[in-house]
Design a protein around this motif. Structure first.
Motif, PDB file in Angstrom:
ATOM      1  N   HIS A   1     -14.384  56.253  -4.510  1.00  0.00           N
ATOM      2  CA  HIS A   1     -14.993  55.096  -5.183  1.00  0.00           C
ATOM      3  C   HIS A   1     -15.712  54.158  -4.221  1.00  0.00           C
ATOM      4  O   HIS A   1     -16.869  53.791  -4.449  1.00  0.00           O
TER       5      HIS A   1
ATOM      6  N   GLU B   1     -19.271  45.185   1.228  1.00  0.00           N
ATOM      7  CA  GLU B   1     -19.242  43.900   1.946  1.00  0.00           C
ATOM      8  C   GLU B   1     -19.920  42.766   1.187  1.00  0.00           C
ATOM      9  O   GLU B   1     -20.559  41.905   1.799  1.00  0.00           O
TER      10      GLU B   1
ATOM     11  N   ARG C   1     -20.573  51.829  -1.898  1.00  0.00           N
ATOM     12  CA  ARG C   1     -21.327  51.494  -0.677  1.00  0.00           C
ATOM     13  C   ARG C   1     -22.660  52.236  -0.620  1.00  0.00           C
ATOM     14  O   ARG C   1     -23.616  51.731  -0.037  1.00  0.00           O
TER      15      ARG C   1
ATOM     16  N   GLY D   1      -9.973  43.416  -4.670  1.00  0.00           N
ATOM     17  CA  GLY D   1     -10.520  42.128  -4.242  1.00  0.00           C
ATOM     18  C   GLY D   1     -10.207  41.857  -2.779  1.00  0.00           C
ATOM     19  O   GLY D   1      -9.870  40.733  -2.402  1.00  0.00           O
ATOM     20  N   LEU D   2     -10.311  42.902  -1.954  1.00  0.00           N
ATOM     21  CA  LEU D   2      -9.889  42.763  -0.555  1.00  0.00           C
ATOM     22  C   LEU D   2     -10.854  41.934   0.280  1.00  0.00           C
ATOM     23  O   LEU D   2     -10.434  41.115   1.086  1.00  0.00           O
TER      24      LEU D   2
HETATM   25  C1  HEM Z   1     -11.867  50.827 -13.588  1.00  0.00           C
HETATM   26  C2  HEM Z   1     -12.881  50.593 -12.802  1.00  0.00           C
HETATM   27  C3  HEM Z   1     -12.729  50.220 -11.351  1.00  0.00           C
HETATM   28  C4  HEM Z   1     -11.602  50.181 -10.570  1.00  0.00           C
HETATM   29  C5  HEM Z   1     -10.167  50.521 -10.959  1.00  0.00           C
HETATM   30  C6  HEM Z   1     -12.022  49.754  -9.258  1.00  0.00           C
HETATM   31  C7  HEM Z   1     -11.169  49.621  -8.177  1.00  0.00           C
HETATM   32  C8  HEM Z   1     -11.556  49.302  -6.905  1.00  0.00           C
HETATM   33  C9  HEM Z   1     -10.674  49.235  -5.767  1.00  0.00           C
HETATM   34  C10 HEM Z   1      -9.160  49.499  -5.801  1.00  0.00           C
HETATM   35  C11 HEM Z   1     -11.410  48.896  -4.693  1.00  0.00           C
HETATM   36  C12 HEM Z   1     -10.912  48.714  -3.244  1.00  0.00           C
HETATM   37  C13 HEM Z   1     -10.425  47.335  -2.996  1.00  0.00           C
HETATM   38  C14 HEM Z   1     -11.509  46.360  -2.608  1.00  0.00           C
HETATM   39  O1  HEM Z   1     -12.414  46.696  -1.826  1.00  0.00           O
HETATM   40  O2  HEM Z   1     -11.443  45.225  -3.080  1.00  0.00           O
HETATM   41  C15 HEM Z   1     -12.781  48.733  -5.142  1.00  0.00           C
HETATM   42  C16 HEM Z   1     -13.839  48.372  -4.349  1.00  0.00           C
HETATM   43  C17 HEM Z   1     -15.115  48.188  -4.806  1.00  0.00           C
HETATM   44  N1  HEM Z   1     -15.593  48.458  -6.065  1.00  0.00           N
HETATM   45 FE1  HEM Z   1     -14.511  49.044  -7.650  1.00  0.00          FE
HETATM   46  N2  HEM Z   1     -13.375  49.525  -9.266  1.00  0.00           N
HETATM   47  C18 HEM Z   1     -13.851  49.804 -10.522  1.00  0.00           C
HETATM   48  C19 HEM Z   1     -15.153  49.691 -10.964  1.00  0.00           C
HETATM   49  C20 HEM Z   1     -16.213  49.310 -10.183  1.00  0.00           C
HETATM   50  C21 HEM Z   1     -17.570  49.206 -10.638  1.00  0.00           C
HETATM   51  C22 HEM Z   1     -18.064  49.469 -12.062  1.00  0.00           C
HETATM   52  C23 HEM Z   1     -18.323  48.810  -9.545  1.00  0.00           C
HETATM   53  C24 HEM Z   1     -19.787  48.519  -9.434  1.00  0.00           C
HETATM   54  C25 HEM Z   1     -20.629  48.340 -10.431  1.00  0.00           C
HETATM   55  C26 HEM Z   1     -17.416  48.662  -8.425  1.00  0.00           C
HETATM   56  C27 HEM Z   1     -17.775  48.250  -7.174  1.00  0.00           C
HETATM   57  C28 HEM Z   1     -16.914  48.124  -6.101  1.00  0.00           C
HETATM   58  C29 HEM Z   1     -17.330  47.622  -4.800  1.00  0.00           C
HETATM   59  C30 HEM Z   1     -18.714  47.123  -4.424  1.00  0.00           C
HETATM   60  C31 HEM Z   1     -16.194  47.676  -3.967  1.00  0.00           C
HETATM   61  C32 HEM Z   1     -16.084  47.240  -2.505  1.00  0.00           C
HETATM   62  C33 HEM Z   1     -16.633  48.304  -1.592  1.00  0.00           C
HETATM   63  C34 HEM Z   1     -16.480  47.856  -0.145  1.00  0.00           C
HETATM   64  O3  HEM Z   1     -17.069  46.836   0.245  1.00  0.00           O
HETATM   65  O4  HEM Z   1     -15.718  48.497   0.580  1.00  0.00           O
HETATM   66  N3  HEM Z   1     -16.143  48.988  -8.850  1.00  0.00           N
HETATM   67  N4  HEM Z   1     -12.835  48.997  -6.485  1.00  0.00           N
END
Ligand code: HEM
Length: 268
Positions: A178, A189, A183, A111-112
């Motif tokens: 990830h 963003e 992205r 949730g950064l």
């Molecule tokens: C167990 C499943 C998941 C974990 C542990 C996880 C974990 C994370 C972590 C640690 C970050 C980086 C921190 C942040 O930017 O807030 C992140 C970013 C993100 N995740 Fe996930 N995530 C998961 C599933 C998903 C799924 C299913 C999606 C989309 C359908 C998703 C979309 C995103 C997006 C859009 C970002 C921000 C990218 C950016 O703007 O840099 N995540 N996630």
């Protein structure tokens, strides 16, 4: 199930929980239950990629409550059950909570990029039509394999995510990282979807409830396909360590939908 009755029930849940202090409530319905709903996304879940799958455990109603105090949270969950038991049965309940300053179960800051109110409005709210102000919700519950992930060295873990444990961008991350996969779909963003998940622990199992809101349900198709590696894309490395075990798509109606279900308010 009588739809007007269901509408009265979810509206009474919404009214009671919204009036209580210290609570934030998100309430969504399976879209076929909403007469005024825009066309539902074509078969978003289940979704299969070459190495992973997002299942469907679609229910009729989704309620997410967050509270600063555990007592308020438990009160709200009891009220949801009491108000809905005549028309709904409980299929899944997940209790979770913040880890430290906001980390996931793998120890990464999450949730950064906090969305601004303007981003929430532009990305998550349907702008016009009978459901103006509504939002499509995606619910996915992941189990995270802490044991398997712990066998990676810290730097290798960071290359799975594309960020360091404390949230800095990794230099030269692999294409399967990830955040690069997210992205690639255009979801960086807060542009495509607004995330509002939480980590949980239950009976020795840890994971993440991924919740998101979007104005356009196609945002989810693009994001999930990018993570799965559909159509020859690179699959997300995170999905080697996190398995989706339930999921559904819901429509969160706008406030006036709840208000007009109040007695005398013209239930359709
Ligand atoms: C167990 C499943 C998941 C974990 C542990 C996880 C974990 C994370 C972590 C640690 C970050 C980086 C921190 C942040 O930017 O807030 C992140 C970013 C993100 N995740 Fe996930 N995530 C998961 C599933 C998903 C799924 C299913 C999606 C989309 C359908 C998703 C979309 C995103 C997006 C859009 C970002 C921000 C990218 C950016 O703007 O840099 N995540 N996630």
């Amino acid at each position: 199930m009588a739809l007007p009755h269901l509408r009265e029930v979810v509206s009474s849940i919404h009214a009671e929980l919204s009036a209580a202090s210290g609570l934030h409530v998100v309430l969504g319905l399976e879209s076929s239950l909403l007469r005024e709903a825009p066309p539902a996304p074509p078969a978003l879940l289940p979704r299969q990629g070459p190495t992973a799958r997002f299942p469907s455990t679609q229910a009729h109603v989704l309620v997410q409550v967050s509270a600063e105090e555990r007592e308020r949270l438990l009160w709200s969950l009891r009220r949801v059950l009491a108000l809905s038991q005549a028309v709904l049965s409980l299929e899944e309940e997940v209790l979770g909570g913040r880890i430290g300053e906001g980390r996931d179960a793998f120890g990464f800051r999450d949730g950064l990029l906090r969305p601004t109110p303007e981003q929430v409005r532009a990305t998550a709210l349907i702008p016009s039509g009978a459901m103006a102000g509504a939002s499509w919700l995606l619910y996915l519950r992941f189990q995270q394999d802490l044991d398997l992930f712990s066998h990676l060295k810290p730097q290798a873990q960071e290359r799975v995510v594309g960020r360091t444990h404390d949230g800095e961008l990794v230099v030269d991350p692999p294409a399967e990282a990830h955040i690069l996969r997210a992205r690639a779909a255009g979801a960086g963003e807060n542009q495509l979807l607004i995330r509002r998940g939480f980590p949980f622990r239950h009976a020795g199992e840890e994971g993440l409830v991924f919740m998101a809101a979007a104005a356009d349900p196609d945002a989810y198709r693009r994001s999930l396909d990018a993570l799965l590696g559909a159509g020859g894309q690179t699959p997300d490395a995170m999905l080697r360590y996190a398995t989706a075990v339930s999921g559904g798509v819901y429509l969160a109606p706008p406030l006036n939908w709840f208000h007009s279900a109040a007695p005398g308010g013209g239930v359709p």
